[in-house]
Motif scaffolding. Structure first.
Motif, PDB file in Angstrom:
ATOM      1  N   GLY A 194       0.806  -1.221   0.000  1.00  0.00           N
ATOM      2  CA  GLY A 194       0.000   0.000   0.000  1.00  0.00           C
ATOM      3  C   GLY A 194       0.832   1.261   0.000  1.00  0.00           C
ATOM      4  N   SER A 195       2.092   1.140  -0.425  1.00  0.00           N
ATOM      5  CA  SER A 195       2.985   2.301  -0.489  1.00  0.00           C
ATOM      6  C   SER A 195       3.067   2.826  -1.915  1.00  0.00           C
ATOM      7  N   ILE A 196       3.064   4.144  -2.024  1.00  0.00           N
ATOM      8  CA  ILE A 196       3.168   4.790  -3.329  1.00  0.00           C
ATOM      9  C   ILE A 196       4.453   5.605  -3.324  1.00  0.00           C
ATOM     10  N   PRO A 197       5.352   5.363  -4.276  1.00  0.00           N
ATOM     11  CA  PRO A 197       6.603   6.138  -4.299  1.00  0.00           C
ATOM     12  C   PRO A 197       6.316   7.639  -4.410  1.00  0.00           C
ATOM     13  N   SER A 198       7.052   8.423  -3.646  1.00  0.00           N
ATOM     14  CA  SER A 198       6.841   9.871  -3.638  1.00  0.00           C
ATOM     15  C   SER A 198       7.718  10.592  -4.654  1.00  0.00           C
ATOM     16  N   GLY A 199       8.704   9.893  -5.192  1.00  0.00           N
ATOM     17  CA  GLY A 199       9.664  10.536  -6.076  1.00  0.00           C
ATOM     18  C   GLY A 199      10.928  10.943  -5.331  1.00  0.00           C
ATOM     19  N   LEU A 200      10.864  10.962  -4.016  1.00  0.00           N
ATOM     20  CA  LEU A 200      12.013  11.269  -3.173  1.00  0.00           C
ATOM     21  C   LEU A 200      12.578   9.943  -2.670  1.00  0.00           C
ATOM     22  N   PRO A 201      13.887   9.721  -2.784  1.00  0.00           N
ATOM     23  CA  PRO A 201      14.459   8.436  -2.364  1.00  0.00           C
ATOM     24  C   PRO A 201      14.098   8.073  -0.921  1.00  0.00           C
ATOM     25  N   ASP A 202      13.784   6.796  -0.721  1.00  0.00           N
ATOM     26  CA  ASP A 202      13.483   6.231   0.599  1.00  0.00           C
ATOM     27  C   ASP A 202      12.301   6.897   1.297  1.00  0.00           C
ATOM     28  N   ASN A 240       8.021   7.236   0.904  1.00  0.00           N
ATOM     29  CA  ASN A 240       6.813   6.831   0.195  1.00  0.00           C
ATOM     30  C   ASN A 240       5.577   7.475   0.814  1.00  0.00           C
ATOM     31  N   ILE A 241       4.513   7.499   0.037  1.00  0.00           N
ATOM     32  CA  ILE A 241       3.200   7.871   0.553  1.00  0.00           C
ATOM     33  C   ILE A 241       2.628   6.574   1.112  1.00  0.00           C
ATOM     34  N   GLU A 242       2.343   6.556   2.415  1.00  0.00           N
ATOM     35  CA  GLU A 242       2.002   5.318   3.118  1.00  0.00           C
ATOM     36  C   GLU A 242       0.538   5.288   3.558  1.00  0.00           C
ATOM     37  N   THR A 243      -0.153   4.204   3.210  1.00  0.00           N
ATOM     38  CA  THR A 243      -1.505   3.996   3.704  1.00  0.00           C
ATOM     39  C   THR A 243      -1.492   3.398   5.113  1.00  0.00           C
ATOM     40  N   THR A 244      -0.328   2.936   5.544  1.00  0.00           N
ATOM     41  CA  THR A 244      -0.205   2.299   6.855  1.00  0.00           C
ATOM     42  C   THR A 244      -0.639   3.220   7.992  1.00  0.00           C
ATOM     43  N   TYR A 245      -0.435   4.524   7.833  1.00  0.00           N
ATOM     44  CA  TYR A 245      -0.729   5.443   8.933  1.00  0.00           C
ATOM     45  C   TYR A 245      -2.227   5.667   9.134  1.00  0.00           C
ATOM     46  N   ALA A 246      -3.022   5.417   8.115  1.00  0.00           N
ATOM     47  CA  ALA A 246      -4.477   5.471   8.291  1.00  0.00           C
ATOM     48  C   ALA A 246      -4.929   4.313   9.180  1.00  0.00           C
ATOM     49  N   GLY A 292      11.498  14.250   5.776  1.00  0.00           N
ATOM     50  CA  GLY A 292      10.515  14.377   6.849  1.00  0.00           C
ATOM     51  C   GLY A 292       9.324  15.229   6.430  1.00  0.00           C
ATOM     52  N   LEU A 293       9.593  16.304   5.698  1.00  0.00           N
ATOM     53  CA  LEU A 293       8.523  17.180   5.224  1.00  0.00           C
ATOM     54  C   LEU A 293       7.597  16.440   4.266  1.00  0.00           C
ATOM     55  N   VAL A 294       8.181  15.698   3.329  1.00  0.00           N
ATOM     56  CA  VAL A 294       7.373  14.951   2.364  1.00  0.00           C
ATOM     57  C   VAL A 294       6.599  13.831   3.061  1.00  0.00           C
ATOM     58  N   ALA A 312       3.834  15.422   5.424  1.00  0.00           N
ATOM     59  CA  ALA A 312       2.715  16.009   4.670  1.00  0.00           C
ATOM     60  C   ALA A 312       1.850  14.918   4.037  1.00  0.00           C
ATOM     61  N   SER A 313       2.498  13.901   3.449  1.00  0.00           N
ATOM     62  CA  SER A 313       1.712  12.832   2.823  1.00  0.00           C
ATOM     63  C   SER A 313       0.970  12.009   3.872  1.00  0.00           C
ATOM     64  N   ASN A 314       1.577  11.784   5.033  1.00  0.00           N
ATOM     65  CA  ASN A 314       0.885  11.043   6.095  1.00  0.00           C
ATOM     66  C   ASN A 314      -0.305  11.829   6.635  1.00  0.00           C
ATOM     67  N   ILE A 315      -0.152  13.130   6.764  1.00  0.00           N
ATOM     68  CA  ILE A 315      -1.260  13.977   7.239  1.00  0.00           C
ATOM     69  C   ILE A 315      -2.447  13.861   6.280  1.00  0.00           C
ATOM     70  N   VAL A 316      -2.177  13.951   4.985  1.00  0.00           N
ATOM     71  CA  VAL A 316      -3.248  13.874   3.988  1.00  0.00           C
ATOM     72  C   VAL A 316      -3.865  12.468   3.960  1.00  0.00           C
ATOM     73  N   THR A 317      -3.006  11.444   3.983  1.00  0.00           N
ATOM     74  CA  THR A 317      -3.489  10.060   3.953  1.00  0.00           C
ATOM     75  C   THR A 317      -4.388   9.763   5.148  1.00  0.00           C
TER      76      THR A 317
END
Length: 184
Positions: free
Chosen positions: A27-35, A37-43, A148-150, A153-158
């Motif tokens: 359930g991880s989507i690459p963010s484009g930044l190395p290491d 991801n956009i994670e569904t795990t946090y939901a 950390g910023l990426v 931010a992605s975890n907050i939205v997810t």
């Protein structure tokens, strides 16, 4: 006086950690930044943290992230493992102010939940993970604060989207307190 965790909470920790691993892989989507991801795990971590409390949230974050990293990357990245535990712990405190088990999750509770999860993710990913990356792994500060910023931010939205939907769905399965009346 009860000591320790209930059997239900221990089982929830095991299931939550397993879901963290599975979603971390599939359930991880690459963010484009190395290491990073956009994670569904946090939901799911947020759902379990609200349902079972801060200790369960902490342990699901720590165990799930440790196992995910060990299985898929060879070894845990402890700065991020700790950050995941902090998210679960802080969101778990939301359970005290959200009566989700009573079937209540209206606008006021949604706002409260999201303010708490935003705070939890901001502290974990904008501060704790980058600072620990620097202290533990001697990583360059510009790199880790960007990651950390990426991630934050992605975890907050997810969590705002998926976590809120999961909690709404759970609340609908519960009977609202005082909604049943006794027939005469």
């Amino acid at each position: 006086m009860r000591k320790g965790l209930s059997i239900i909470t221990v089982v929830a920790i095991g299931i939550g950690a397993a879901l963290f691993v599975i979603l971390g892989r599939f359930g991880s989507i690459p963010s484009g930044l190395p290491d990073t991801n956009i994670e569904t795990t946090y939901a799911v971590l947020s759902l379990f943290s609200v349902l079972y409390g801060p200790i369960a949230g902490l342990l699901i974050g720590l165990i799930g992230h440790t196992l995910k990293d060990a299985i898929f990357y060879g070894s845990p990245w402890f700065s991020w493992v700790i950050a995941s535990g902090v998210v679960g712990l802080v969101v778990g405190f939301a359970a005290r102010s959200i009566r989700i088990h009573d079937g209540e999750f209206g606008a006021k509770q949604i706002v409260r939940f999201n303010l708490i999860q935003i705070l939890a993710n901001a502290v974990a990913w904008f501060v704790i993970a980058p600072v620990l990356d620097i202290l533990i792994y001697a990583e360059p500060s510009d790199k880790v604060f960007t990651q950390g910023l990426v991630a934050g931010a992605s975890n907050i939205v997810t969590v705002a989207v998926l976590g809120t939907l999961l909690l709404l769905a759970y609340a609908k399965t519960r009977t609202k307190q005082g909604s049943l009346t006794k027939e005469a």
